[in-house]
Design a protein around this motif. Structure first.
Motif, PDB file in Angstrom:
ATOM      1  N   VAL A 218      12.860 -11.685  23.071  1.00 20.33           N
ATOM      2  CA  VAL A 218      14.264 -11.261  23.063  1.00 20.33           C
ATOM      3  C   VAL A 218      14.444 -10.090  22.099  1.00 20.33           C
ATOM      4  O   VAL A 218      15.122  -9.098  22.426  1.00 20.33           O
ATOM      5  CB  VAL A 218      15.188 -12.431  22.679  1.00 20.33           C
ATOM      6  N   LYS A 219      13.829 -10.156  20.929  1.00 22.92           N
ATOM      7  CA  LYS A 219      13.966  -9.067  19.956  1.00 22.92           C
ATOM      8  C   LYS A 219      13.328  -7.789  20.464  1.00 22.92           C
ATOM      9  O   LYS A 219      13.910  -6.695  20.329  1.00 22.92           O
ATOM     10  CB  LYS A 219      13.346  -9.489  18.620  1.00 22.92           C
TER      11      LYS A 219
ATOM     12  N   ALA B 183      22.581 -15.072  27.646  1.00 27.37           N
ATOM     13  CA  ALA B 183      23.476 -13.969  27.278  1.00 27.37           C
ATOM     14  C   ALA B 183      23.786 -13.988  25.786  1.00 27.37           C
ATOM     15  O   ALA B 183      23.821 -12.941  25.129  1.00 27.37           O
ATOM     16  CB  ALA B 183      24.761 -14.048  28.096  1.00 27.37           C
ATOM     17  N   GLN B 184      24.014 -15.163  25.239  1.00 26.51           N
ATOM     18  CA  GLN B 184      24.331 -15.272  23.810  1.00 26.51           C
ATOM     19  C   GLN B 184      23.181 -14.762  22.948  1.00 26.51           C
ATOM     20  O   GLN B 184      23.405 -14.098  21.929  1.00 26.51           O
ATOM     21  CB  GLN B 184      24.640 -16.722  23.468  1.00 26.51           C
ATOM     22  N   ASN B 185      21.948 -15.049  23.342  1.00 25.31           N
ATOM     23  CA  ASN B 185      20.799 -14.608  22.551  1.00 25.31           C
ATOM     24  C   ASN B 185      20.772 -13.088  22.418  1.00 25.31           C
ATOM     25  O   ASN B 185      20.525 -12.542  21.330  1.00 25.31           O
ATOM     26  CB  ASN B 185      19.501 -15.102  23.194  1.00 25.31           C
TER      27      ASN B 185
ATOM     28  N   ASP C 278      15.268  -4.375  21.274  1.00 24.59           N
ATOM     29  CA  ASP C 278      14.872  -3.096  20.671  1.00 24.59           C
ATOM     30  C   ASP C 278      14.791  -2.004  21.727  1.00 24.59           C
ATOM     31  O   ASP C 278      15.240  -0.871  21.510  1.00 24.59           O
ATOM     32  CB  ASP C 278      13.528  -3.232  19.961  1.00 24.59           C
ATOM     33  N   GLU C 279      14.207  -2.340  22.879  1.00 22.25           N
ATOM     34  CA  GLU C 279      14.114  -1.363  23.962  1.00 22.25           C
ATOM     35  C   GLU C 279      15.509  -0.993  24.466  1.00 22.25           C
ATOM     36  O   GLU C 279      15.798   0.176  24.743  1.00 22.25           O
ATOM     37  CB  GLU C 279      13.262  -1.918  25.103  1.00 22.25           C
ATOM     38  N   ALA C 280      16.367  -1.990  24.593  1.00 23.77           N
ATOM     39  CA  ALA C 280      17.729  -1.728  25.056  1.00 23.77           C
ATOM     40  C   ALA C 280      18.475  -0.832  24.073  1.00 23.77           C
ATOM     41  O   ALA C 280      19.192   0.101  24.477  1.00 23.77           O
ATOM     42  CB  ALA C 280      18.478  -3.044  25.245  1.00 23.77           C
TER      43      ALA C 280
ATOM     44  N   ALA D 252      18.550  -3.780  32.585  1.00 23.12           N
ATOM     45  CA  ALA D 252      18.223  -5.035  33.257  1.00 23.12           C
ATOM     46  C   ALA D 252      17.008  -5.651  32.574  1.00 23.12           C
ATOM     47  O   ALA D 252      15.951  -5.020  32.498  1.00 23.12           O
ATOM     48  CB  ALA D 252      17.926  -4.802  34.734  1.00 23.12           C
ATOM     49  N   VAL D 253      17.175  -6.862  32.056  1.00 25.00           N
ATOM     50  CA  VAL D 253      16.069  -7.589  31.424  1.00 25.00           C
ATOM     51  C   VAL D 253      15.662  -8.726  32.350  1.00 25.00           C
ATOM     52  O   VAL D 253      16.489  -9.575  32.701  1.00 25.00           O
ATOM     53  CB  VAL D 253      16.485  -8.148  30.052  1.00 25.00           C
TER      54      VAL D 253
END
Length: 472
Positions: free
Chosen positions: A302-303, A69-71, A307-309, A156-157
């Motif tokens: 993660v990046k 979550a922090q990432n 970006d998608e989010a 949702a990832v």
């Protein structure tokens, strides 16, 4: 005259892309079910009092806020969002007992409490909130939204969505599920009779009693998920509720714009595709080939996922359209908005036309002293004496409001002032108040007041810019 010249600088601003910003964090506490909860708000370092879209960020089952979550919260903050992570009850720094209990019902209740708290924060625009949920919490987030959390967008990832039809594929078929259910019920009876909480490891490479068994290096590595804040234990009584939970049904029932970021090599990929087909709201599916755990902490994954989010949030976390207002209000808003634009364009004739023949300029909240009386020509002379000394300037103005009473009016707006010399920046941030009168049929500003709320960077850039303007 120097005080006047310097004070005018508070009206000049320049913008920096959110992706280039550092972040700041603030630890916060709230309550859920009477227990103290602990969370962390992640913000762009230069948020400067603006109300930002707020994103609640949650991670996988058994985990704490400092893991995946922090990432994602950090990446969202770098892109200009207020991202809030928290520990569910029984985990990490939050209160609640039993500890380490994976209870979907309790976690959904915690999610609701965190969502309500997020919308009260001064940095958050309560009308623009959403969720980014990683792995198992994607089911909890979906259920909470279905039960009334007023989020406008869902992401949702690597979402973990199971139901009774698919849970056996993870836990050793019917026999494996039945064995865990028996252990869970026995542990619950022991707790109810004696208060004893039976634990197993949340993860182990080979121990079949652990909640997760396999080559899951993420949880074993201290550089990844095996951090000190995570105690690697699972309350056995949690099996009953977890194995009977239907997160597939919860996700299929979503009625808000939804994005699913997943891959062929992430958990329960078939369920994600089925959910995507079933969701009736606006939806998107981003598919790749990454390993499930790569979504947790692999920097590039993660990046890309963030970006998608962000593309999803930018599309759906839009501001509500304000009231139409009258033609007179529109004229006032256009006039006061033209002042900062004119300064940015160095169009001093345009700026001068906004003012009455005598005006009051009040920057006492920034510089002290007394308000200054001047003519528009004197004000333009002051601006010409300093604006060219900066490398770049721009106004960032928002939330303009107007009140009209006959031939008099008041207007106000949030203004983020950014002034650059090379790589250095000075940013006085606050609100502007304008007083106006209708003179010969046209609105004119008679008083302009800046109210400082935050100052970032080097104030000394003001005098340097004046010296540079003289040389130019």
């Amino acid at each position: 005259m120097k005080i006047i010249l310097l004070s005018i600088l508070a009206a000049l601003v320049i913008a920096v892309p959110a992706s280039a910003q550092d972040i700041v964090t603030r630890k916060l506490a709230f309550t859920s079910g009477g227990d103290r909860m602990v969370g962390v708000l992640h913000l762009p370092a230069d948020h400067a009092g603006r109300k930002l879209p707020g994103i609640l960020v949650t991670g996988s089952w058994t985990t704490v806020k400092e893991q995946m979550a922090q990432n994602y919260a950090q990446e969202l903050a770098r892109r200009g969002y207020a991202a809030f992570t928290f520990d569910f009850r029984g985990f990490g720094e939050s209160g609640g007992a039993p500890r380490g209990l994976e209870s979907p019902a309790r976690k959904v209740a915690d999610f609701k409490a965190a969502a309500s708290f997020l919308q009260t924060l001064p940095e958050v625009d309560a009308l623009r909130t959403g969720v980014l949920a990683v792995c198992a919490s994607a089911g909890y987030a979906a259920q909470a939204i279905n039960e009334g959390v007023p989020f406008k967008a869902y992401v949702a990832v690597a979402g973990w969505f199971h139901d009774k039809a698919s849970v056996g594929s993870i836990y050793g078929g019917d026999a494996g599920v039945a064995r865990r259910l028996r252990a869970g019920e026995a542990a619950r009876r022991a707790f109810e009779s004696s208060g004893e909480v039976r634990y197993v490891k949340a993860f182990d490479y080979v121990d079949e009693s652990a909640a997760m068994v396999g080559p899951f290096d993420y949880y074993a590595s201290a550089d990844r998920g095996g951090i000190p804040q995570w105690d690697n234990r699972f309350a056995v009584m949690g099996w009953s509720e977890w194995l009977n939970y239907d997160s597939v049904a919860a996700a299929k029932a979503l009625k808000v714009p939804s994005l699913f970021v997943h891959s062929d090599n992430a958990a329960l990929a078939g369920n994600v595709k089925a959910i995507y087909q079933a969701v009736e709201a606006p939806k998107d599916l981003v598919w790749s080939s990454e390993d499930h755990f790569a979504f947790y902490d692999e920097p590039q994954v993660v990046k890309r996922s963030t970006d998608e989010a962000v593309r999803h949030f930018a599309k759906y976390l839009t501001r509500e359209l304000g009231p139409l207002g009258s033609a007179e209000e529109a004229r006032v808003i256009s006039l006061v908005s033209s002042i900062p634009l004119a300064v940015d364009l160095a169009d001093y004739d345009l700026a001068m036309r906004a003012f009455a023949s005598r005006i009051t300029i009040d920057y006492t909240s920034l510089w002290g002293g007394e308000p200054q009386q001047m003519t528009p020509q004197e004000l333009m002379t002051a601006w010409r004496g300093i604006v060219p000394g900066f490398d770049a300037t721009r106004h960032e103005i928002a939330d303009v409001t107007v009140e009209i009473d006959g031939d008099k009016a008041k207007a106000s707006a949030f203004v983020d002032g950014r002034h650059y010399l090379g790589d250095r920046v000075w940013r006085p941030v606050g609100t502007y108040d304008w007083q106006l009168e209708k003179i010969d049929g046209a609105w004119k500003v008679t008083k302009m007041t800046f109210n400082l709320t935050q100052e970032i960077g080097e104030r000394s850039l003001a005098s340097e810019a004046m010296e540079r303007a003289k040389r130019k």
